[in-house]
Design an enzyme around this catalytic site. Structure first.
Site, PDB file in Angstrom:
ATOM      1  N   THR A   1     -12.373  -4.927   0.885  1.00  0.00           N
ATOM      2  CA  THR A   1     -11.485  -3.874   0.396  1.00  0.00           C
ATOM      3  C   THR A   1     -12.231  -2.788  -0.350  1.00  0.00           C
ATOM      4  OG1 THR A   1      -9.728  -3.447  -1.217  1.00  0.00           O
ATOM      5  CG2 THR A   1     -11.050  -5.380  -1.601  1.00  0.00           C
TER       6      THR A   1
ATOM      7  N   TYR B   1      -8.693  -8.867  -8.281  1.00  0.00           N
ATOM      8  CA  TYR B   1      -8.575  -8.784  -6.819  1.00  0.00           C
ATOM      9  C   TYR B   1      -9.894  -8.288  -6.209  1.00  0.00           C
ATOM     10  CZ  TYR B   1      -7.317  -6.875  -2.269  1.00  0.00           C
ATOM     11  OH  TYR B   1      -7.294  -6.568  -0.935  1.00  0.00           O
TER      12      TYR B   1
HETATM   13  C1  UD1 Z   1      -4.214  -0.363  -1.880  1.00  0.00           C
HETATM   14  C2  UD1 Z   1      -4.160  -1.858  -1.643  1.00  0.00           C
HETATM   15  C3  UD1 Z   1      -5.390  -2.524  -2.203  1.00  0.00           C
HETATM   16  C4  UD1 Z   1      -6.624  -1.835  -1.637  1.00  0.00           C
HETATM   17  C5  UD1 Z   1      -6.575  -0.347  -1.900  1.00  0.00           C
HETATM   18  C6  UD1 Z   1      -7.755   0.336  -1.234  1.00  0.00           C
HETATM   19  C7  UD1 Z   1      -2.214  -3.322  -1.680  1.00  0.00           C
HETATM   20  C8  UD1 Z   1      -1.019  -3.812  -2.453  1.00  0.00           C
HETATM   21  N1  UD1 Z   1      -2.973  -2.412  -2.276  1.00  0.00           N
HETATM   22  O1  UD1 Z   1      -4.132  -0.139  -3.288  1.00  0.00           O
HETATM   23  O2  UD1 Z   1      -5.388  -3.874  -1.845  1.00  0.00           O
HETATM   24  O3  UD1 Z   1      -7.753  -2.367  -2.251  1.00  0.00           O
HETATM   25  O4  UD1 Z   1      -5.391   0.168  -1.352  1.00  0.00           O
HETATM   26  O5  UD1 Z   1      -7.702   1.727  -1.400  1.00  0.00           O
HETATM   27  O6  UD1 Z   1      -2.467  -3.740  -0.575  1.00  0.00           O
HETATM   28  N2  UD1 Z   1       2.011   4.988  -5.762  1.00  0.00           N
HETATM   29  C9  UD1 Z   1       3.087   5.655  -6.295  1.00  0.00           C
HETATM   30  N3  UD1 Z   1       4.333   5.057  -6.219  1.00  0.00           N
HETATM   31  C10 UD1 Z   1       4.529   3.840  -5.639  1.00  0.00           C
HETATM   32  C11 UD1 Z   1       3.411   3.154  -5.108  1.00  0.00           C
HETATM   33  C12 UD1 Z   1       2.173   3.755  -5.174  1.00  0.00           C
HETATM   34  O7  UD1 Z   1       2.952   6.757  -6.837  1.00  0.00           O
HETATM   35  O8  UD1 Z   1       5.667   3.343  -5.628  1.00  0.00           O
HETATM   36  C13 UD1 Z   1       0.692   5.645  -5.767  1.00  0.00           C
HETATM   37  C14 UD1 Z   1      -0.405   4.869  -6.467  1.00  0.00           C
HETATM   38  O9  UD1 Z   1      -0.476   5.179  -7.840  1.00  0.00           O
HETATM   39  C15 UD1 Z   1      -1.635   5.335  -5.686  1.00  0.00           C
HETATM   40  C16 UD1 Z   1      -1.105   5.527  -4.267  1.00  0.00           C
HETATM   41  O10 UD1 Z   1       0.295   5.742  -4.420  1.00  0.00           O
HETATM   42  O11 UD1 Z   1      -2.103   6.583  -6.148  1.00  0.00           O
HETATM   43  C17 UD1 Z   1      -1.320   4.335  -3.359  1.00  0.00           C
HETATM   44  O12 UD1 Z   1      -0.867   3.153  -4.020  1.00  0.00           O
HETATM   45  P1  UD1 Z   1      -0.688   1.759  -3.235  1.00  0.00           P
HETATM   46  O13 UD1 Z   1      -0.018   1.995  -1.936  1.00  0.00           O
HETATM   47  O14 UD1 Z   1      -0.070   0.801  -4.200  1.00  0.00           O
HETATM   48  O15 UD1 Z   1      -2.172   1.336  -2.901  1.00  0.00           O
HETATM   49  P2  UD1 Z   1      -3.476   1.194  -3.846  1.00  0.00           P
HETATM   50  O16 UD1 Z   1      -3.115   0.900  -5.249  1.00  0.00           O
HETATM   51  O17 UD1 Z   1      -4.343   2.379  -3.577  1.00  0.00           O
END
Ligand code: UD1
Length: 325
Positions: A113, A137
């Site tokens: 990852t 993780y």
């Molecule tokens: C994801 C993966 C992680 C991996 C990483 C690599 C999962 C759960 N997470 O993490 O395993 O190591 O990519 O880049 O598989 N966000 C919002 N609102 C939401 C959800 C997310 O604003 O409801 C934002 C987050 O702050 C972030 C972005 O969207 O900036 C992506 O978040 P998310 O989809 O949770 O992934 P990562 O935390 O990047």
């Protein structure tokens, strides 16, 4: 394959089948789904840490290579319950690797990852950017990379660690997709909101050092990622002396607002957006330098388009709703 009933693993099963590789799946179905594995694929329900079961499965099916997807993936949960991550990811992988080597498996592909890079000093991130995880993780996955590197030096086995960036989307033919209830991934959450399963989407932080202030990520379509695993398998078999560590991303980033705009556009909705504080440990921006995988595998992404990724995720979300009703 381990974790073949899960999100990414179930797509990799389809890619391997399409490429003509026989596949056997072992999965404990804690987060995976039996229906996600095609009926013509032998299925073993059990834990990858169970060395007797793994050894028996390898011998019975004459397994030559393992693709290891099984594991726990939720970053905040790893902070609250680190030992779960060191058990399910690190310790389970240790047993799996030992059972594999003891039973004569020669090739190992591991789901690593971008979280192993932590908050990188550079963007885009290359494979030689220092790996400094900022949560259990990331550590649990980095430790497995290290076990594989050490084992490949000592034993007759080679490996490929694929470092996934943000995996999203679903099988373009609608055969499988992200099905976990309560998933936290942005595109999954936004898709649920677009279909009325959630009232709004939270934006975690708008003061990041990015063009629009929201977090930037490198979203990669799960089917392109699955295809990369088939190429990795071919490469390991063709050159048993070489092991590989490769980023899997498209090499470009989209902000949270970009993603929500895409969902509005593709779904024909206006999502309710709710500004919230940053989540702990979220980097501003995480973008891959993917030149190594492009050059080494001749990998040709087919779905490098945000609207396509969102469209496939939405189509899958709709079919999940139909399944539930
Ligand atoms: C994801 C993966 C992680 C991996 C990483 C690599 C999962 C759960 N997470 O993490 O395993 O190591 O990519 O880049 O598989 N966000 C919002 N609102 C939401 C959800 C997310 O604003 O409801 C934002 C987050 O702050 C972030 C972005 O969207 O900036 C992506 O978040 P998310 O989809 O949770 O992934 P990562 O935390 O990047």
């Amino acid at each position: 394959m381990t974790g073949g009933a899960g999100y990414i693993g179930s797509h990799a099963v389809l890619a391997l089948q399409d490429a003509g590789w026989p596949v056997v799946v072992i999965d404990n179905l804690v987060t995976g789904f039996r229906w996600a594995v095609p009926h013509d694929v032998p299925f073993v329900e059990g834990d990858v840490a169970d060395m007797a079961l793994v050894g028996d499965t390898i011998r019975r099916h004459n397994i030559g290579a393992i693709l290891h997807f099984a594991g726990s993936v939720v970053v905040p949960e790893s902070v609250e319950n680190p030992l779960k991550y060191y058990r399910n990811n690190t310790a389970a992988s240790r047993n799996l690797i030992e059972a594999a080597v003891a039973s004569g498996v020669k090739h190992f592909i591991f789901s690593s990852t971008a979280a192993t890079y932590g908050i990188p000093d550079v963007s885009p991130v290359t494979e030689t950017t220092p790996q400094r995880p900022i949560n259990p993780y990331g550590w649990s996955k980095l430790m497995t990379e290290q076990m594989l590197a050490d084992t490949a030096l000592a034993e007759d086995v080679n490996y490929c660690a694929l470092r996934y960036f943000n995996v999203a989307g679903a099988d373009p033919h609608g055969r499988t997709g992200q099905s976990t209830a309560g998933a936290t991934h942005l595109i999954k959450v936004a898709g649920e909101a677009a279909l009325g399963k959630r009232a709004s989407v939270a934006i975690f932080g708008s003061d990041f050092d990015t063009p629009d202030g929201t977090g930037v990520r490198d979203y990669i379509h799960v089917s392109d990622l699955a295809a990369a695993h088939v190429l990795a398998l071919n490469a390991l078999v063709a050159d048993p002396a070489t092991s590989l560590r490769l980023n899997c991303g498209y090499g470009r980033g989209f902000s949270v607002l970009d993603v929500l705009d895409a969902v509005d556009r593709v779904a024909g909705v206006t999502l309710t957006r709710e500004m919230q504080p940053r989540r702990a440990g979220d980097p501003d921006s995480l973008i891959s330098d993917n030149r190594a995988i492009l050059a080494r595998f001749g990998w040709q992404p087919r779905y490098d388009d945000l609207d396509t990724i969102v469209g496939h995720a939405l189509a899958w979300e709709k079919s999940l709703m139909a399944r539930a009703s």
